[in-house]
Design a protein around this motif. Structure first.
Motif, PDB file in Angstrom:
ATOM      1  N   LEU A   8      28.258  39.721  50.479  1.00  0.00           N
ATOM      2  CA  LEU A   8      28.908  38.551  49.323  1.00  0.00           C
ATOM      3  C   LEU A   8      30.121  39.688  48.403  1.00  0.00           C
ATOM      4  N   GLY A   9      29.848  41.286  49.326  1.00  0.00           N
ATOM      5  CA  GLY A   9      31.041  41.834  48.914  1.00  0.00           C
ATOM      6  C   GLY A   9      32.586  42.373  48.694  1.00  0.00           C
ATOM      7  N   PHE A  10      33.472  42.726  48.231  1.00  0.00           N
ATOM      8  CA  PHE A  10      34.671  42.679  48.960  1.00  0.00           C
ATOM      9  C   PHE A  10      35.542  43.857  48.197  1.00  0.00           C
ATOM     10  N   THR A  11      34.399  44.782  48.963  1.00  0.00           N
ATOM     11  CA  THR A  11      35.132  45.908  48.638  1.00  0.00           C
ATOM     12  C   THR A  11      35.392  46.230  50.245  1.00  0.00           C
ATOM     13  N   GLY A  48      42.172  28.143  58.439  1.00  0.00           N
ATOM     14  CA  GLY A  48      43.604  27.027  58.474  1.00  0.00           C
ATOM     15  C   GLY A  48      44.236  27.064  57.018  1.00  0.00           C
ATOM     16  N   ARG A  49      43.667  27.565  56.067  1.00  0.00           N
ATOM     17  CA  ARG A  49      44.073  27.478  55.020  1.00  0.00           C
ATOM     18  C   ARG A  49      43.798  28.585  54.019  1.00  0.00           C
ATOM     19  N   GLN A  50      44.610  28.920  53.237  1.00  0.00           N
ATOM     20  CA  GLN A  50      44.448  30.109  52.118  1.00  0.00           C
ATOM     21  C   GLN A  50      43.967  29.548  50.655  1.00  0.00           C
ATOM     22  N   LYS A  51      42.963  30.586  50.390  1.00  0.00           N
ATOM     23  CA  LYS A  51      42.248  29.718  48.925  1.00  0.00           C
ATOM     24  C   LYS A  51      42.154  31.200  48.420  1.00  0.00           C
ATOM     25  N   TYR A  69      39.252  32.676  46.304  1.00  0.00           N
ATOM     26  CA  TYR A  69      40.004  33.124  45.735  1.00  0.00           C
ATOM     27  C   TYR A  69      39.550  34.504  44.450  1.00  0.00           C
ATOM     28  N   PRO A  70      40.672  35.437  44.100  1.00  0.00           N
ATOM     29  CA  PRO A  70      40.666  36.369  43.348  1.00  0.00           C
ATOM     30  C   PRO A  70      39.270  36.376  42.467  1.00  0.00           C
ATOM     31  N   ARG A  71      39.103  35.243  41.781  1.00  0.00           N
ATOM     32  CA  ARG A  71      38.722  34.829  40.449  1.00  0.00           C
ATOM     33  C   ARG A  71      36.734  34.433  40.310  1.00  0.00           C
ATOM     34  N   LEU A  72      37.074  34.486  41.821  1.00  0.00           N
ATOM     35  CA  LEU A  72      35.632  33.654  42.497  1.00  0.00           C
ATOM     36  C   LEU A  72      34.830  35.077  43.047  1.00  0.00           C
ATOM     37  N   ARG A  73      35.494  36.209  43.112  1.00  0.00           N
ATOM     38  CA  ARG A  73      34.891  37.139  44.428  1.00  0.00           C
ATOM     39  C   ARG A  73      34.237  37.827  43.588  1.00  0.00           C
ATOM     40  N   SER A  74      33.598  38.095  41.929  1.00  0.00           N
ATOM     41  CA  SER A  74      33.239  38.908  41.538  1.00  0.00           C
ATOM     42  C   SER A  74      32.007  37.424  41.257  1.00  0.00           C
ATOM     43  N   GLN A  75      31.876  36.607  42.065  1.00  0.00           N
ATOM     44  CA  GLN A  75      30.488  35.539  40.845  1.00  0.00           C
ATOM     45  C   GLN A  75      30.114  35.641  42.322  1.00  0.00           C
TER      46      GLN A  75
END
Length: 232
Positions: free
Chosen positions: A24-27, A229-232, A106-112
């Motif tokens: 669940l990393g985003f690097t 199919g949809r951007q989050k 969503y960017p705001r969820l990427r650290s959660q």
């Protein structure tokens, strides 16, 4: 969210074995997908059949695998991956999975990370319970990687999501128990790891000439795709 579902409801008890593949990393070095795989096993006879199947494959592995503490998708050669998957498919267990396309989170969820993990696992488990309409005990068995308060919050969230989702379709007539087991000692969790690894590879590296997903595709009853199919 796209999904597939092909459920034949059953009144018998069930164990849901869960493991994941990816992170669940985003690097830039993180995996593009995160997958949660689940094996749905109804009744003790099928549980024993799955364990026997995994044991049989393990006994036939070459000596180079003797010192591996746990048989996992990532540390096994393709030929033995296929043997494990063929073995799982022949036991007639059901398979469910959840795929997260991480670039769409969503960017705001990427650290959660823990919140995201709880939500995804809860989504898969609650969908399985709701679609099957279980009327007896349901055991969710997952690798004991969580500790203390984090584990307690995870358990509470799974129960909440399962009851919330189920109540919208039918009254809850089952008892839900979450069990955290050592995957090194649990062959069924090891089998779930192979499912998660296979689904991850299918979407990440799709190889038409050697797509292991085809081996288990007939057993797949539920597939949740976040967020195709949809951007989050």
């Amino acid at each position: 969210m796209e999904r597939i579902s092909d459920i034949a409801p059953s009144p018998s008890g069930v164990n849901i074995y869960i493991d994941e593949s990816g992170d669940l990393g985003f690097t830039g070095r993180s995996s593009p997908y995160f997958v949660i795989g689940a094996i749905i096993v109804e009744g003790p006879e099928k549980v024993q059949r799955l364990k026997t199947c995994m044991n049989r494959v393990k006994k036939k592995l070459p000596k180079k695998y003797n010192n591996i503490p746990e048989l996992k998708y990532h540390n096994t050669d393709d030929i033995y991956r296929r043997r494990v998957l063929e073995c799982i498919a022949k036991t007639s267990v059901d398979i469910a999975f959840l795929l997260l396309r991480k670039e769409q989170v969503y960017p705001r969820l990427r650290s959660q990370h823990q919140i995201l993990y709880n939500y995804l696992t809860g989504s898969l488990v609650s969908t399985v319970i709701s679609d099957y309409g279980f009327s007896s005990d349901v055991n969710v068995i997952i690798d004991k990687s969580l500790d203390g308060v984090v584990r307690e919050e995870f358990d509470k969230y799974l129960v909440f999501r399962s009851l919330e989702n189920g109540s919208s379709c039918h009254p809850a007539t089952y008892q839900l128990e979450i069990k955290h087991a050592d995957s090194k000692q649990n062959l069924c969790i090891q089998a779930a790891d192979f499912i998660a690894g296979t689904v991850h590879r299918h979407f990440r590296d799709y190889l038409p000439y050697d797509d292991h997903y085809r081996v288990i595709e007939g057993n797949v009853k539920i597939g949740l795709d976040f967020f195709n199919g949809r951007q989050k």
